[in-house]
Design an enzyme around this catalytic site. Structure first.
Site, PDB file in Angstrom:
ATOM      1  N   ASP A  47       0.842  -1.203   0.000  1.00 49.56           N
ATOM      2  CA  ASP A  47       0.000   0.000   0.000  1.00 49.56           C
ATOM      3  C   ASP A  47       0.876   1.252   0.000  1.00 49.56           C
ATOM      4  OD1 ASP A  47       0.836  -0.190   2.610  1.00 49.56           O
ATOM      5  OD2 ASP A  47      -1.169  -0.119   3.498  1.00 49.56           O
ATOM      6  N   SER A  48       2.206   1.067  -0.007  1.00 53.44           N
ATOM      7  CA  SER A  48       3.131   2.187  -0.264  1.00 53.44           C
ATOM      8  C   SER A  48       2.832   2.814  -1.614  1.00 53.44           C
ATOM      9  CB  SER A  48       4.585   1.702  -0.214  1.00 53.44           C
ATOM     10  OG  SER A  48       4.769   0.582  -1.062  1.00 53.44           O
ATOM     11  N   ASP A  86      -1.047  -6.145  -0.023  1.00 55.54           N
ATOM     12  CA  ASP A  86      -1.402  -5.551   1.268  1.00 55.54           C
ATOM     13  C   ASP A  86      -2.906  -5.397   1.434  1.00 55.54           C
ATOM     14  OD1 ASP A  86       0.798  -5.054   2.855  1.00 55.54           O
ATOM     15  OD2 ASP A  86       1.263  -3.135   1.893  1.00 55.54           O
ATOM     16  N   LYS A 115      -1.055  -9.524   3.051  1.00 56.29           N
ATOM     17  CA  LYS A 115      -0.262  -9.022   4.177  1.00 56.29           C
ATOM     18  C   LYS A 115      -1.124  -8.091   5.014  1.00 56.29           C
ATOM     19  CE  LYS A 115       3.376  -5.994   3.667  1.00 56.29           C
ATOM     20  NZ  LYS A 115       2.939  -4.823   4.466  1.00 56.29           N
ATOM     21  N   GLU A 117      -1.057  -5.553   8.693  1.00 57.79           N
ATOM     22  CA  GLU A 117      -0.255  -4.893   9.727  1.00 57.79           C
ATOM     23  C   GLU A 117      -0.888  -5.094  11.098  1.00 57.79           C
ATOM     24  OE1 GLU A 117       0.464  -0.743   8.875  1.00 57.79           O
ATOM     25  OE2 GLU A 117       1.189  -1.183   6.853  1.00 57.79           O
ATOM     26  N   GLU A 184       9.553  -4.336  10.030  1.00 57.87           N
ATOM     27  CA  GLU A 184       9.954  -3.031   9.487  1.00 57.87           C
ATOM     28  C   GLU A 184      10.537  -2.132  10.571  1.00 57.87           C
ATOM     29  OE1 GLU A 184       6.998  -1.111   7.041  1.00 57.87           O
ATOM     30  OE2 GLU A 184       8.232   0.690   6.796  1.00 57.87           O
TER      31      GLU A 184
HETATM   32  O1  KIV Z   1       3.552  -1.114   1.612  1.00 58.32           O
HETATM   33  C1  KIV Z   1       4.734  -1.481   1.549  1.00 58.32           C
HETATM   34  O2  KIV Z   1       5.452  -1.215   0.589  1.00 58.32           O
HETATM   35  C2  KIV Z   1       5.266  -2.269   2.659  1.00 58.32           C
HETATM   36  C3  KIV Z   1       6.752  -2.461   2.712  1.00 58.32           C
HETATM   37  C4  KIV Z   1       7.418  -1.212   3.063  1.00 58.32           C
HETATM   38  C5  KIV Z   1       7.128  -3.573   3.616  1.00 58.32           C
HETATM   39  O3  KIV Z   1       4.542  -2.694   3.493  1.00 58.32           O
END
Ligand code: KIV
Length: 267
Positions: A47-48, A86, A115, A117, A184
């Site tokens: 989600d970056s 994510d 993924k 968090e 992280e």
């Molecule tokens: O969203 C993302 O790119 C991430 C990485 C920084 C691990 O979660």
């Protein structure tokens, strides 16, 4: 000859052989093809993308629909690498909601792993997803979706209580059925200890060279980020005349353990 696709089992076998896992974020089909051909094992549709593609200051505005769209782009471009997507902000607010959203990422987006968090509060959700056959990558340490609560992008696990919580949550995530863990921005000694203790692969970012694998944000390691890249990243374009060569250098540096170096390990 077509490449044998990577699965969570392949990654676990790599860990047990002591082979380091190379992961990068990826958001579209062209880069998925390039990264896959260069030997990247794991494509993280992070989600970056809210920051590097959409220009937001945080990952908070990213929606499940956007994640499913980009996961679909990446899935269509890869052949061998495993696609992890994510679950964005509040997509896991309840276990039921997480199940519906994980289904979208897998069915619409072709993601093979989702993924999420969070630590203790996410255990029930991890159990719910894995019970349904959904592979889960847990994410501990700095949780970018919680940036407003934390008050900034700060290293985690630097005091006794917070390092204990990360140790505890990492084991609990594994026990709940997670197949992978991203750590992280935590001290290298803590990340190494967690990697040695867990049987599932631990992928580090800003967590030193002692993890089972490494991940970086693609735009940071290609020098494409207009803002100052994080201190734990490296510009792999420098010294290389093509993106393919830069990615291959990253894979090699992860495999040999030369990335991250000591000066790329803040704590
Ligand atoms: O969203 C993302 O790119 C991430 C990485 C920084 C691990 O979660």
């Amino acid at each position: 000859m077509s490449a044998v696709p990577i699965s969570v089992t392949t990654l676990a076998a790599m860990k047990s052989r002591g082979e380091r896992i190379a992961c990068l974020t990826c958001y579209d089909a062209s880069f998925a093809h390039l990264l896959d051909a260069a030997g990247v094992d794991l494509l993280l549709v992070g989600d970056s993308l809210g920051m590097v593609l959409q220009g937001h200051a945080t990952t908070v505005p990213v929606t499940v629909e956007q994640m499913a769209y980009h996961a679909g782009c990446v899935s269509r471009g890869r052949e061998r690498a495993l696609v992890v997507a994510d679950l964005p902000f509040l997509a896991c607010a309840t276990p039921e909601r997480a199940l519906d959203n994980a289904a979208r990422l897998m069915q619409e987006g072709g993601a093979q792993v989702v993924k999420l968090e969070g630590g203790a509060t996410m255990l029930e959700t991890v159990r719910r997803l894995t019970d349904q056959g959904i592979p889960v990558c847990a994410h501990l340490g700095l949780l970018p979706q919680s940036v407003h609560r934390i008050g900034g992008y700060r290293f985690q696990g630097r005091d006794h209580a917070s390092s204990e919580a990360i140790r505890h949550d990492a084991l609990a995530m594994q026990d709940a059925g997670a197949s992978l863990l991203v750590l992280e921005c935590v001290p290298a000694t803590l990340a190494t200890e967690v990697s040695v203790t867990l049987t599932i692969p631990v992928i580090g970012i800003g967590a030193g060279a002692g993890c089972d694998g490494q991940v970086l944000v693609l735009h940071d390691m290609l020098g494409l980020n207009p803002s100052r890249p994080p201190s734990f990243s490296r510009d792999f374009m420098s010294g290389h005349d093509s993106i393919a060569a830069a990615i291959a250098a990253y894979v090699e540096a992860v495999r040999t353990g030369s990335f991250p170096a000591v000066n790329e390990t803040p704590y």
